[in-house]
Design a protein around this motif. Structure first.
Motif, mmCIF file in Angstrom:
data_model
loop_
_atom_site.group_PDB
_atom_site.id
_atom_site.type_symbol
_atom_site.label_atom_id
_atom_site.label_comp_id
_atom_site.label_asym_id
_atom_site.label_seq_id
_atom_site.Cartn_x
_atom_site.Cartn_y
_atom_site.Cartn_z
ATOM 1 N N ARG A 504 0.837 -1.204 0.000
ATOM 2 C CA ARG A 504 0.000 0.000 0.000
ATOM 3 C C ARG A 504 0.866 1.245 0.000
ATOM 4 O O ARG A 504 2.001 1.228 0.455
ATOM 5 C CB ARG A 504 -0.954 -0.007 1.193
ATOM 6 N N GLU A 505 0.293 2.312 -0.504
ATOM 7 C CA GLU A 505 0.946 3.620 -0.500
ATOM 8 C C GLU A 505 0.200 4.520 0.478
ATOM 9 O O GLU A 505 -1.016 4.413 0.623
ATOM 10 C CB GLU A 505 0.912 4.247 -1.894
ATOM 11 N N PRO A 506 0.908 5.422 1.153
ATOM 12 C CA PRO A 506 0.217 6.353 2.049
ATOM 13 C C PRO A 506 -0.724 7.254 1.268
ATOM 14 O O PRO A 506 -0.413 7.662 0.148
ATOM 15 C CB PRO A 506 1.354 7.141 2.694
ATOM 16 N N LYS A 507 -1.891 7.558 1.857
ATOM 17 C CA LYS A 507 -2.906 8.345 1.145
ATOM 18 C C LYS A 507 -2.542 9.830 1.080
ATOM 19 O O LYS A 507 -2.829 10.508 0.096
ATOM 20 C CB LYS A 507 -4.264 8.189 1.836
ATOM 21 N N ILE A 508 -1.949 10.360 2.156
ATOM 22 C CA ILE A 508 -1.742 11.813 2.243
ATOM 23 C C ILE A 508 -0.267 12.168 2.361
ATOM 24 O O ILE A 508 0.272 12.924 1.566
ATOM 25 C CB ILE A 508 -2.519 12.395 3.454
ATOM 26 N N TRP A 509 0.398 11.642 3.377
ATOM 27 C CA TRP A 509 1.814 11.950 3.626
ATOM 28 C C TRP A 509 2.519 10.669 4.008
ATOM 29 O O TRP A 509 2.020 9.888 4.823
ATOM 30 C CB TRP A 509 1.945 12.974 4.756
ATOM 31 N N GLY A 510 3.697 10.434 3.418
ATOM 32 C CA GLY A 510 4.407 9.197 3.705
ATOM 33 C C GLY A 510 5.870 9.418 4.017
ATOM 34 O O GLY A 510 6.476 10.416 3.598
ATOM 35 N N VAL A 511 6.458 8.478 4.757
ATOM 36 C CA VAL A 511 7.891 8.511 5.050
ATOM 37 C C VAL A 511 8.660 8.320 3.746
ATOM 38 O O VAL A 511 8.354 7.405 2.975
ATOM 39 C CB VAL A 511 8.264 7.383 6.039
ATOM 40 N N PRO A 512 9.647 9.162 3.446
ATOM 41 C CA PRO A 512 10.450 8.951 2.231
ATOM 42 C C PRO A 512 11.432 7.793 2.421
ATOM 43 O O PRO A 512 11.716 7.384 3.541
ATOM 44 C CB PRO A 512 11.191 10.286 2.075
#
Length: 583
Positions: A504-512
Motif C-alpha cells: 500500500r501507499e500512504p494516502k496523504i503523507w508518507g515517510v520517504p
C-alpha cells in the motif's frame, strides 16, 4: 450494546465501570476465562484492528468527542514545549562531565537523528490514523493487540517516569533560583535506599497544578504552552549568545575523553531529551487538518529542537572545562563560574518555564494514550470517559498524574532517565517496525510468498541490529563483529527494498525512502539500547513482568470479551490471516 452501557455509567464509580465484561460477572465466569487463556492469547496475538475501527468505533466509546481546535502552529509549539526541558538543562551537564566531555554535542546529533527518523514514522501514522491513541493505536492496527499492550505498558511507564524526572528537575532549578542546593528543599528519609530517600514535595505540588491546567481545556493548555515556549526560546537564545561571549576554545582541547563509547553511552541517555514529540501525535484527534498540520508541526518542532540542543551543548562546554560542569544545574553554575552570576537567574527562570511546558504537554499526551487504551478495555473503561463540558479525558489525566507524583516524590533523576530511555527506544523501534509492516503487508493483497520474504528480511534486520548492540555492549575495542552484523542488516534492507513489493501507499503523507529510513531507525534505536546499564534493564524486565501478569489476569480477558461482543455486531476486528485490510 457496549457503547450504550458506557453512556449509562457516565462517571459513576461502580464495579461495572472498571470490569464490566462477561468474564468478570461471576467467579465461575472468571475461572472459565482463565482456563481459556491460551486460546484467548492466540486470538489476541493474531488479531489486528482496522484503521476505521480506531477512527470511529473506538472514539465512540468515550461518550463525547474531543474538540478539534488545534492547528500546525499549536502542534509546533506543543512539540517544542514537550521536548525542550529537563533533558537539555540537566542531563547535558551530567553526561558532558561523566561520559562524553565536549563531544556531548555529537551525542545530541546521534540521538537527534534517531529521534527524527522516529518522527517520520510517527507522522505517517498520525496522518493516516489521527486518533488519541498514538503509537498504541498504530501498533494495534499493524502488529496486533498483544504487541500493542506490551507497548502500551511501556508508553505509560515512559510518561510517568518522564513527568517524574522533569518534576524533580523543576525543584533543582527552583532551588538555584533561590540560592539553595536542590536537596535543601527535599525531605531526607534516612531509612530508605539512597536512590529513593530524598523526598520531593515541591515536585508533587507542581504536578498537581499541571493536572488542573490539563483537565480544563486543550486549547487553553496550548495557549499557555506557546506563550511559555516563546519565552523559553528567548532564554535559550540568551544562553547561547551570552555563553559564547564568555567562550574559551581551550575547553575543547580534550574533545572526546572517553572516545566513541562515551559518545554513544551519552546518546542513549540523552535520548531522554527528545522524548515528548510522541505526545504531539496523540493530539491528532483534536487537530483541524491532520494531513497538513501534523507533518509541519512534528517535523518542524524536531528540527528546531535538535538545532537548539546542539548549540546549547557547544556553548556549555566552551564556557567551562567539562570536568568542572555542575551535574544538577549546569548552565546556571557555568555563568556563575565565568563571573556572570546574575545570568543564572535568567537561566533558572527559563529552565523552569521549559520544564513546566514539558510537564503540561506530557500530561495532555499521556491522558490521551490512557484514554484510547481504555477504549479497548485493556484498561478499565472508566478511564476512557471524556468530559462533556471540557472535552478532555479528566479521569485518565488525574490517574496518570497521581502516579507521576508518587514516583517524583521518591526517585532520583539518574534512575528515571535511564529507565525512561529504555522504554522510549523500545517503543520507537516497534513503531518503525510497524511502519514497514504497514507498507509491505496487507491481508488479501500480499501473497504468501511475499509475506514469508517480508518475515525473513525483518528477522535479518532485527537480528543484526540486536547482535550489533550486544557486541557493542559486551566488548570494548573489538571490531570484527561489526564486519559481520553490518552487512547482514544491509542484506535485510536491500532484500526488502528489491524483492518485496509494497502492499500500500500512504494516502496523504508518507515517510520517504522506505524501507531505508524505518530500517535505519530500528537499527539505531536498538544500538542505543546496547549502551544502557544492566540495572536499568533489570528494572525494565521487572516492569514488563508486572504488566504481563496484569494482562493475563485482567487485560487479556477484558479486551477479548469486548472485541467478541463488538465483532458480533460490527465485525470490529479482523484476523491477520482471514481479514482484509482496507487500502
Amino acid at each position: 450494546m457496549i457503547d450504550e452501557g458506557i453512556r449509562k455509567r457516565g462517571c459513576s464509580c461502580t464495579k461495572d465501570d472498571f470490569l464490566p465484561e462477561k468474564s468478570f460477572q461471576s467467579w465461575g465466569n472468571y475461572g472459565r476465562a482463565l482456563m481459556e487463556t491460551p486460546l484467548r492469547l492466540r486470538d489476541r496475538v493474531l488479531t489486528r484492528s482496522m484503521d476505521q475501527t480506531e477512527l470511529v468505533e473506538m472514539k465512540a466509546r468515550s461518550q463525547h468527542e474531543m474538540k478539534k481546535t488545534l492547528t500546525w502552529w499549536d502542534l509546533m509549539w506543543f512539540g517544542i514545549g514537550a521536548v525542550i526541558g529537563a533533558g537539555v538543562f540537566v542531563l547535558t551537564g551530567y553526561e558532558a562531565k561523566e561520559n562524553a566531555g565536549p563531544a556531548v554535542v555529537l551525542s545530541f546529533v546521534v540521538s537527534g537523528v534517531s529521534a527524527m527518523l522516529s518522527v517520520f514514522c510517527y507522522t505517517e501514522f498520525a496522518v493516516e490514523i489521527p486518533v488519541a491513541g498514538g503509537s498504541f493505536a498504530y501498533l494495534r492496527v499493524e502488529l496486533g493487540d498483544f504487541m500493542a499492550f506490551i507497548a502500551a505498558g511501556n508508553i505509560l511507564l515512559e510518561y510517568v517516569i518522564g513527568g517524574a524526572a522533569v518534576a524533580r528537575s523543576w525543584t533543582s532549578y527552583f532551588a538555584t533560583l533561590c540560592n539553595h542546593e536542590p536537596n535543601d528543599f527535599r525531605i531526607v528519609a534516612h531509612g530508605l535506599d539512597p536512590d529513593y530517600r530524598y523526598l520531593d514535595p515541591i515536585a508533587v505540588v507542581v504536578i498537581a497544578i499541571i493536572c488542573v491546567l490539563a483537565v480544563l481545556s486543550t486549547k487553553g493548555s496550548s495557549r499557555f504552552n506557546y506563550i511559555a515556549s516563546i519565552i523559553h526560546i528567548i532564554v535559550i537564545l540568551f544562553i547561547i549568545v551570552a555563553g559564547l561571549i564568555k567562550a574559551d576554545t581551550k575547553n575543547y582541547s580534550d574533545f572526546a575523553p572517553n572516545g566513541a563509547r562515551g559518545i554513544f553511552k551519552s546518546s542513549a541517555v540523552l535520548f531522554f531529551a527528545y522524548v515528548g514529540f510522541d505526545a504531539v501525535s496523540t493530539m491528532a484527534e483534536e487537530t483541524k487538518d491532520p494531513g497538513r498540520d501534523i507533518p509541519i508541526g512534528l517535523v518542524g518542532s524536531m528540527a528546531i529542537t535538535t538545532l537548539a540542543y546542539c548549540l546549547l551543548a557547544v556553548t556549555l562546554c566552551l564556557m567551562q572545562p567539562y570536568g568542572q560542569i555542575d551535574a544538577d544545574a549546569p548552565f546556571s553554575v557555568a555563568f556563575e563560574a565565568v563571573g556572570w552570576g546574575w545570568a543564572k537567574y535568567i537561566v533558572a527562570a527559563g529552565a523552569l518555564k521549559g520544564m513546566t511546558t514539558v510537564l503540561l504537554v506530557g500530561a495532555v499526551g499521556q491522558a490521551r494514550y490512557l484514554t484510547h487504551i481504555a477504549r479497548t478495555h485493556m484498561m478499565p473503561p472508566w478511564l476512557a470517559h471524556v468530559n462533556e463540558r471540557t472535552g478532555t479525558p479528566v479521569n485518565a489525566t488525574v490517574v496518570m498524574l497521581a502516579a507521576t507524583a508518587i514516583i517524583a516524590f521518591f526517585t532520583k533523576l539518574e534512575i528515571l532517565a535511564n529507565l525512561l530511555s529504555i522504554s522510549t527506544l523500545f517503543i520507537f523501534m516497534l513503531v518503525a517496525l510497524a511502519l514497514i509492516v504497514r507498507r509491505y503487508y496487507s491481508s488479501g493483497v500480499t501473497t504468501p510468498a511475499n509475506r514469508n520474504k517480508l518475515i525473513v528480511f525483518l528477522l535479518l534486520i532485527l537480528g543484526s541490529s540486536i547482535a550489533t548492540a550486544t557486541y557493542w555492549g559486551t566488548t570494548t575495542d573489538a571490531w570484527i563483529g561489526y564486519v559481520i552484523t553490518g552487512p547482514i542488516w544491509l542484506v535485510g534492507t536491500v532484500g526488502l527494498w528489491f524483492f518485496v513489493p509494497q502492499a500500500r501507499e500512504p494516502k496523504i503523507w508518507g515517510v520517504p525512502l522506505v524501507p531505508w529510513l524505518p530500517s535505519l531507525s530500528i537499527a539505531i534505536n536498538i544500538f542505543l539500547l546496547g549502551s544502557i546499564d544492566k540495572a536499568s534493564f533489570a528494572r525494565f524486565g521487572i516492569w514488563t513482568l508486572v504488566i504481563l501478569v496484569y494482562y493475563f489476569l485482567f487485560g487479556l480477558h477484558a479486551s477479548y470479551d469486548t472485541a467478541k461482543e463488538a465483532s458480533s455486531d460490527n465485525s470490529e476486528l479482523k484476523n491477520v490471516e482471514d481479514g482484509a485490510v482496507p487500502s
